[in-house]
Design a protein around this motif. Structure first.
Motif, PDB file in Angstrom:
ATOM      1  N   GLN A 169      63.256  35.150   6.792  1.00 55.56           N
ATOM      2  CA  GLN A 169      63.763  33.878   7.591  1.00 55.56           C
ATOM      3  C   GLN A 169      65.116  33.737   7.935  1.00 55.56           C
ATOM      4  O   GLN A 169      65.386  33.641   8.999  1.00 55.56           O
ATOM      5  CB  GLN A 169      63.015  32.824   6.953  1.00 55.56           C
ATOM      6  N   ALA A 191      59.168  34.177  13.112  1.00 55.27           N
ATOM      7  CA  ALA A 191      59.346  33.141  12.053  1.00 55.27           C
ATOM      8  C   ALA A 191      57.972  32.445  11.772  1.00 55.27           C
ATOM      9  O   ALA A 191      57.611  32.302  10.431  1.00 55.27           O
ATOM     10  CB  ALA A 191      60.442  32.244  12.449  1.00 55.27           C
ATOM     11  N   ARG A 192      57.530  32.078  12.689  1.00 55.89           N
ATOM     12  CA  ARG A 192      55.945  31.291  12.801  1.00 55.89           C
ATOM     13  C   ARG A 192      55.126  32.358  12.026  1.00 55.89           C
ATOM     14  O   ARG A 192      54.104  31.893  11.053  1.00 55.89           O
ATOM     15  CB  ARG A 192      55.830  30.869  14.064  1.00 55.89           C
ATOM     16  N   ALA A 214      62.789  28.317   8.854  1.00 47.97           N
ATOM     17  CA  ALA A 214      62.051  28.393  10.175  1.00 47.97           C
ATOM     18  C   ALA A 214      62.183  27.237  11.143  1.00 47.97           C
ATOM     19  O   ALA A 214      62.297  27.737  12.425  1.00 47.97           O
ATOM     20  CB  ALA A 214      60.685  28.773   9.836  1.00 47.97           C
TER      21      ALA A 214
END
Length: 229
Positions: A169, A191-192, A214
């Motif tokens: 991240q 990131a998700r 995030a």
């Protein structure tokens, strides 16, 4: 720019990976024939006789189009020469091996994430606007594709390791901070996806830290994204 409807497709004459494309040779063919050429297969592409390597515009003849095959080096394996995605994939494979239960070396995977940031940051460097091959059209190599080569495999194989997930991240955040306009959208998506993989295996405080980073990526991405996109 896509090839026009009347362009002639030149198909691969063998099965394998494009290892090198001689752009100077293609430019010479295009100048001699008085046409434009649209390259379809970048180095690293897997091609076969049913896949076009390129399209040749009018008024080039079929024979002139066939000579373009000599500009393509096609082999059984990929090459580092003109294929930066291959280099990123090899680095990622090192991280995947490090994260295997047999090796259990998350530190090496974390090191690879740092190296990936340094390599991807090169994309922000200004290049000369000089056009050397004015009769050739080549598809772009996007940062989203290159990031896809690195982050999803590490996110998957390190899904249960907090040290790897937080470094992943932070690597994505670093790219956003370097150039949110260039990296933001892809970084936010990666990131998700990584967070979704990690959520079931993290402790509450670990999950809170991952979500915080995030979220910062998402803010940077949204602030630099044009309206309506």
């Amino acid at each position: 720019m896509p090839a026009p409807f009347d362009a002639r497709a030149v198909m691969a004459d063998r099965i394998g990976y494009v290892r090198h494309v001689d752009l100077a040779a293609l430019q010479a063919v295009a100048e001699a024939a008085g046409c434009a050429i649209w390259v379809a297969a970048l180095p690293g592409s897997f091609v076969h006789p049913g896949a076009p390597l390129l399209w040749v515009g009018a008024p080039a003849s079929e024979a002139e189009g066939a000579t373009c095959l000599d500009a393509f080096d096609i082999g059984a394996t990929r090459s580092f020469d003109q294929d930066p995605r291959f280099g990123l994939s090899v680095l990622t494979e090192i991280a995947e091996r490090a994260l295997s239960p047999a090796v259990n070396d998350p530190g090496s995977a974390i090191d690879i994430l740092g190296r990936a940031v340094r390599l991807l940051a090169i994309c922000t460097e200004t290049r000369s606007p000089e056009v050397r091959y004015n009769r050739l059209w080549v598809p772009p190599l996007t940062v989203a594709e290159m990031m896809e080569d690195v982050f999803p495999p590490i996110a998957r194989d390190g899904a249960g390791i907090f040290a790897v997930q937080i470094r992943l991240q932070k690597a994505l955040l670093a790219l956003c901070e370097i150039d949110a306009a260039l990296f933001g959208r892809a970084a936010s998506e990666q990131a998700r996806a990584a967070l979704t993989r990690a959520e079931p295996q993290m402790l509450p405080d670990e999950l809170a830290r991952l979500r915080d980073v995030a979220g910062r990526i998402g803010v940077l991405s949204d602030n630099r994204r044009p309206p309506g996109i």
